[in-house]
Design an enzyme around this catalytic site. Sequence first.
Site, PDB file in Angstrom:
ATOM      1  N   CYS A  85      49.972 102.388   1.497  1.00 31.22           N
ATOM      2  CA  CYS A  85      50.836 102.236   2.672  1.00 31.22           C
ATOM      3  C   CYS A  85      52.309 102.474   2.313  1.00 31.22           C
ATOM      4  O   CYS A  85      52.683 103.598   2.015  1.00 31.22           O
ATOM      5  CB  CYS A  85      50.597 100.871   3.315  1.00 31.22           C
ATOM      6  SG  CYS A  85      51.266 100.774   4.965  1.00 31.22           S
ATOM      7  N   HIS A 175      44.806 100.724   4.088  1.00 33.00           N
ATOM      8  CA  HIS A 175      44.669  99.595   3.146  1.00 33.00           C
ATOM      9  C   HIS A 175      43.236  99.508   2.612  1.00 33.00           C
ATOM     10  O   HIS A 175      42.368  98.914   3.265  1.00 33.00           O
ATOM     11  CB  HIS A 175      45.052  98.286   3.835  1.00 33.00           C
ATOM     12  CG  HIS A 175      46.514  98.175   4.081  1.00 33.00           C
ATOM     13  ND1 HIS A 175      47.383  97.580   3.193  1.00 33.00           N
ATOM     14  CD2 HIS A 175      47.285  98.641   5.090  1.00 33.00           C
ATOM     15  CE1 HIS A 175      48.616  97.662   3.646  1.00 33.00           C
ATOM     16  NE2 HIS A 175      48.579  98.307   4.807  1.00 33.00           N
ATOM     17  N   GLU A 177      42.230  97.662   0.319  1.00 36.07           N
ATOM     18  CA  GLU A 177      41.947  96.303  -0.172  1.00 36.07           C
ATOM     19  C   GLU A 177      41.383  95.381   0.906  1.00 36.07           C
ATOM     20  O   GLU A 177      40.817  94.342   0.579  1.00 36.07           O
ATOM     21  CB  GLU A 177      43.221  95.694  -0.797  1.00 36.07           C
ATOM     22  CG  GLU A 177      44.345  95.309   0.173  1.00 36.07           C
ATOM     23  CD  GLU A 177      45.257  96.476   0.569  1.00 36.07           C
ATOM     24  OE1 GLU A 177      44.825  97.631   0.428  1.00 36.07           O
ATOM     25  OE2 GLU A 177      46.377  96.228   1.035  1.00 36.07           O
ATOM     26  N   SER A 229      42.306  64.465  -8.142  1.00 40.49           N
ATOM     27  CA  SER A 229      42.347  64.124  -6.711  1.00 40.49           C
ATOM     28  C   SER A 229      40.984  64.272  -6.053  1.00 40.49           C
ATOM     29  O   SER A 229      40.754  63.769  -4.966  1.00 40.49           O
ATOM     30  CB  SER A 229      43.330  65.041  -5.996  1.00 40.49           C
ATOM     31  OG  SER A 229      42.784  66.355  -5.899  1.00 40.49           O
ATOM     32  N   GLY A 230      40.095  65.011  -6.713  1.00 44.25           N
ATOM     33  CA  GLY A 230      38.797  65.293  -6.090  1.00 44.25           C
ATOM     34  C   GLY A 230      38.798  66.653  -5.415  1.00 44.25           C
ATOM     35  O   GLY A 230      37.759  67.159  -5.021  1.00 44.25           O
ATOM     36  N   GLY A 231      39.969  67.271  -5.266  1.00 43.14           N
ATOM     37  CA  GLY A 231      40.059  68.632  -4.728  1.00 43.14           C
ATOM     38  C   GLY A 231      39.576  69.624  -5.775  1.00 43.14           C
ATOM     39  O   GLY A 231      39.401  69.262  -6.944  1.00 43.14           O
ATOM     40  N   VAL A 232      39.392  70.870  -5.352  1.00 43.44           N
ATOM     41  CA  VAL A 232      38.767  71.828  -6.271  1.00 43.44           C
ATOM     42  C   VAL A 232      39.634  72.099  -7.507  1.00 43.44           C
ATOM     43  O   VAL A 232      39.112  72.133  -8.632  1.00 43.44           O
ATOM     44  CB  VAL A 232      38.337  73.125  -5.539  1.00 43.44           C
ATOM     45  CG1 VAL A 232      39.458  73.796  -4.832  1.00 43.44           C
ATOM     46  CG2 VAL A 232      37.683  74.106  -6.497  1.00 43.44           C
ATOM     47  N   ASP A 233      40.949  72.233  -7.348  1.00 37.55           N
ATOM     48  CA  ASP A 233      41.783  72.615  -8.493  1.00 37.55           C
ATOM     49  C   ASP A 233      41.791  71.539  -9.583  1.00 37.55           C
ATOM     50  O   ASP A 233      41.540  71.827 -10.755  1.00 37.55           O
ATOM     51  CB  ASP A 233      43.225  72.916  -8.055  1.00 37.55           C
ATOM     52  CG  ASP A 233      43.274  73.958  -6.961  1.00 37.55           C
ATOM     53  OD1 ASP A 233      42.275  74.680  -6.805  1.00 37.55           O
ATOM     54  OD2 ASP A 233      44.293  74.050  -6.256  1.00 37.55           O
ATOM     55  N   SER A 234      42.079  70.306  -9.189  1.00 39.43           N
ATOM     56  CA  SER A 234      42.142  69.268 -10.224  1.00 39.43           C
ATOM     57  C   SER A 234      40.752  68.977 -10.782  1.00 39.43           C
ATOM     58  O   SER A 234      40.600  68.636 -11.962  1.00 39.43           O
ATOM     59  CB  SER A 234      42.814  67.990  -9.711  1.00 39.43           C
ATOM     60  OG  SER A 234      42.023  67.334  -8.761  1.00 39.43           O
ATOM     61  N   SER A 235      39.706  69.163  -9.972  1.00 42.11           N
ATOM     62  CA  SER A 235      38.339  68.937 -10.471  1.00 42.11           C
ATOM     63  C   SER A 235      37.988  69.972 -11.541  1.00 42.11           C
ATOM     64  O   SER A 235      37.413  69.644 -12.578  1.00 42.11           O
ATOM     65  CB  SER A 235      37.316  69.032  -9.342  1.00 42.11           C
ATOM     66  OG  SER A 235      37.561  68.040  -8.390  1.00 42.11           O
TER      67      SER A 235
END
Length: 519
Positions: A85, A175, A177, A229-235
């Site tokens: 583009c 695009h 992608e 925290s239980g969220g995906v990143d910290s888990s």
Amino acid sequence: MSLSSNLETVLVVDFGSQFTQLIARRVREAGIYSEIIKHNNLYKLIRLKNVKGIIFSGGPFNVNNKLIKIKKKIYNLDIPILGICFGHQIISKSLGGKVKESKFREFGNALVKEKSKSILTKNFFNKKKTNNVWMSHADVVYKLPKDFKIIASSKNSKYAIIENTKKKIYGVQFHPEVSHTTKGLNIINNFVYSICKIKKNWSIKDQKKTLIKEIKKEVGNHKVLCALSGGVDSSVVAKLIHQSIKNNLICIFVNTGLLRKYEEIDVVNTFKKKFKINLIYVDAKKLFLSKLKNINDPEKKRKVIGNLFIKVFEKKSKLFKNIKYLAQGTLYPDLIESKSVTGSPTSKIKSHHNVGGLPKKMKFKLIEPLKYLFKDEVRKLGAELSLSKNVIFRHPFPGPGLAIRIPGNVTEEKVRILKEADYLFINHLKLNKLYDKIWQAYAALMPVKTVGVMGDNRTYEYMCLLRAITSEDGMTADFFNFDKKFLQSISNKIINNVKGINRVVLDVTSKPPSTIELE
Ligand code: XMP
């Protein structure tokens, strides 16, 4: 200046497109390492030995914008370049072509027709030598640069795909992608494998091994603290570090009382009981509620919660001696500077509180093993680490928790009511197989009471708001289109089961103009 990896790399040069990150993800999905850089760093980085290809992103600018300059020399370095583009237009202009505002803008689907064969378009066109692509441009290339050839045209873009095979420079006006372009990934694959000639070097399975090795090497016999925290990143961070250094990892989980129903039980069951991770549970429910009393201003609320979290975490962490490292779940998009391409800082809408965003004054060294990964890669890594689907595909949840889903004053009663309504809503989505189609969903408790009638009695209770959105990355969002049957059943379920709510409404705003959360 250097790149974060010695792997053979495709540089994705950001000109401010909303799809820049998507381009880099697509290259990685194809099995090749990619990094995003700002256009003004290109000349410094391009000399690195491991740069084997360059993709110019799209962008909101006109090619005549003086703030965007690309040195001509980069076109003579024998490194393949693909322009998308705006990238296609800037290549064309730099090399002697011409670009102007198009009489006929192209937004959305367009049909491109093949004019010549190219390595770039192998397995791209259908039997009729056409393909459906997704366009989004107001300007158009109207004179081909010297020594370039047309590969395909659309109705309004004669030069929809162009190439100079000698210099290995390619341009596409559409695009490739985005998922709306049919077989767009074939363009990316052909570019990285057949034109840049890079060998497959990127998989999350390999990356897991590399990260574990790196963590072991860096941390040695020292201890690491992690706010879970239980969220995906910290888990994922906790599980990855635990796999690397076992009991030298200490996780602290603060129950603010502002979490979703049963969340604290899930975290303890998964990490302490199942994975045998050293998890310290801090019950701070009463403390958070008392500090939130009569705080109505959203920004003040966020600050109170963020600061209190840090205080509680710091106090607990002091009980452990000899901890050298603090683990954070920083991801690659957090790292890519939030400044616009021309240098102006984007405006702050809300101050975010993140479990990972602990203060620098804590005398720990930071360890951020996910900082070069995208969210979908973190999810794949989570699966490699045997985290359950429940954890990996959980909708995002904000640091300040349910407090920002109760506009105005937060009370124990309101939190109790909201937890119930939210739990029913989320379970109803799962039951109807909608949860995975939605990027984020939640219930909120509006700070107004309205009149209703239940049985023969008048009621005067709270209003519950349901929000469910689709999104790529949370930066923009659209509301999810439920059918009437679903809305009827969840409305009934909430009214019949949650004492304190007598009205259910649906939020039908996109972002922008609204934000995803209410405060
Ligand atoms: P907004 O409301 O800004 O939300 O459109 C965008 C995404 O960010 C999440 N969010 C937060 N996440 N700490 C976080 O970790 C925060 O303070 C915070 N505020 C909003 C929100 O849930 C959505 O996914």
